[in-house]
Write an enzyme that holds these catalytic residues in place. Structure first.
Site, mmCIF file in Angstrom:
data_model
loop_
_atom_site.group_PDB
_atom_site.id
_atom_site.type_symbol
_atom_site.label_atom_id
_atom_site.label_comp_id
_atom_site.label_asym_id
_atom_site.label_seq_id
_atom_site.Cartn_x
_atom_site.Cartn_y
_atom_site.Cartn_z
ATOM 1 N N MET A 1 7.696 88.899 187.734
ATOM 2 C CA MET A 1 6.782 89.057 186.602
ATOM 3 C C MET A 1 5.608 88.093 186.740
ATOM 4 O O MET A 1 4.464 88.464 186.484
ATOM 5 C CB MET A 1 7.505 88.763 185.280
ATOM 6 C CG MET A 1 8.464 89.822 184.837
ATOM 7 S SD MET A 1 7.686 91.412 184.524
ATOM 8 C CE MET A 1 6.313 90.974 183.506
ATOM 9 N N LYS A 2 5.896 86.874 187.145
ATOM 10 C CA LYS A 2 4.834 85.879 187.306
ATOM 11 C C LYS A 2 3.827 86.338 188.351
ATOM 12 O O LYS A 2 2.616 86.180 188.178
ATOM 13 C CB LYS A 2 5.431 84.522 187.673
ATOM 14 C CG LYS A 2 6.191 83.877 186.523
ATOM 15 C CD LYS A 2 6.860 82.590 186.950
ATOM 16 C CE LYS A 2 7.729 82.043 185.833
ATOM 17 N NZ LYS A 2 8.532 80.906 186.244
ATOM 18 N N ALA B 1 10.161 84.708 182.221
ATOM 19 C CA ALA B 1 10.552 83.714 183.219
ATOM 20 C C ALA B 1 10.800 84.295 184.614
ATOM 21 O O ALA B 1 11.009 83.549 185.561
ATOM 22 C CB ALA B 1 11.803 82.970 182.753
ATOM 23 N N CYS B 2 10.756 85.601 184.766
ATOM 24 C CA CYS B 2 11.052 86.252 186.048
ATOM 25 C C CYS B 2 9.959 85.962 187.081
ATOM 26 O O CYS B 2 8.774 86.082 186.786
ATOM 27 C CB CYS B 2 11.187 87.755 185.807
ATOM 28 S SG CYS B 2 11.240 88.753 187.293
ATOM 29 N N ASP B 3 10.346 85.600 188.300
ATOM 30 C CA ASP B 3 9.381 85.294 189.359
ATOM 31 C C ASP B 3 8.505 86.496 189.711
ATOM 32 O O ASP B 3 7.301 86.346 189.939
ATOM 33 C CB ASP B 3 10.090 84.801 190.623
ATOM 34 C CG ASP B 3 10.630 83.391 190.464
ATOM 35 O OD1 ASP B 3 10.146 82.664 189.572
ATOM 36 O OD2 ASP B 3 11.541 83.021 191.223
#
Length: 120
Positions: free
Chosen positions: A19-20, A15-17
């Site tokens: 990471m996205k 869910a980490c931005d």
């Protein structure tokens, strides 16, 4: 992609931005990788030790994150590599993300220019 990089592994939290952004960057370039969500699946001590030896525990431990900031002051005091690894094993959310394993080395965090240079 350099011939020595055969099997990319991306470590982080789904869910980490950041990471996205890293996953999108890899996907846009059609680079295959395995994703390891260390919040869901945990992380092994050997990986943390390798990352800390490569980058320094103070870079691998995400002190800016909410999980670290919520720790009691005595848990944050007198940190060294061994104590930092114990914290990250207990709460993987404290690991800087993403970690991109290139085989012989890793990239810590996401900067498009560093990914491009490493995977050119």
């Amino acid at each position: 992609m350099p011939s020595e990089i055969k099997d990319l592994q991306l470590y982080g939290i789904k869910a980490c931005d950041t990471m996205k952004k890293a996953r999108s960057w890899l996907d846009e370039r059609q680079l295959s990788y395995r994703f390891h969500d260390y919040k869901a699946a945990g992380i092994d001590r050997a990986s943390l030790e390798r990352w800390c030896n490569e980058h320094g525990w103070d870079k691998v431990l995400n002190r800016a994150g909410t999980t670290f900031r919520k720790l009691a002051d005595e848990q944050k005091a007198d940190l060294d590599q061994a104590r930092a690894i114990e914290l990250m094993l207990a709460q993987p959310s404290m690991i800087k993300r993403p970690v991109l394993d290139l085989g012989e080395r890793t990239l810590l965090g996401f900067k498009p220019e560093l990914y491009a240079a490493a995977l050119a």
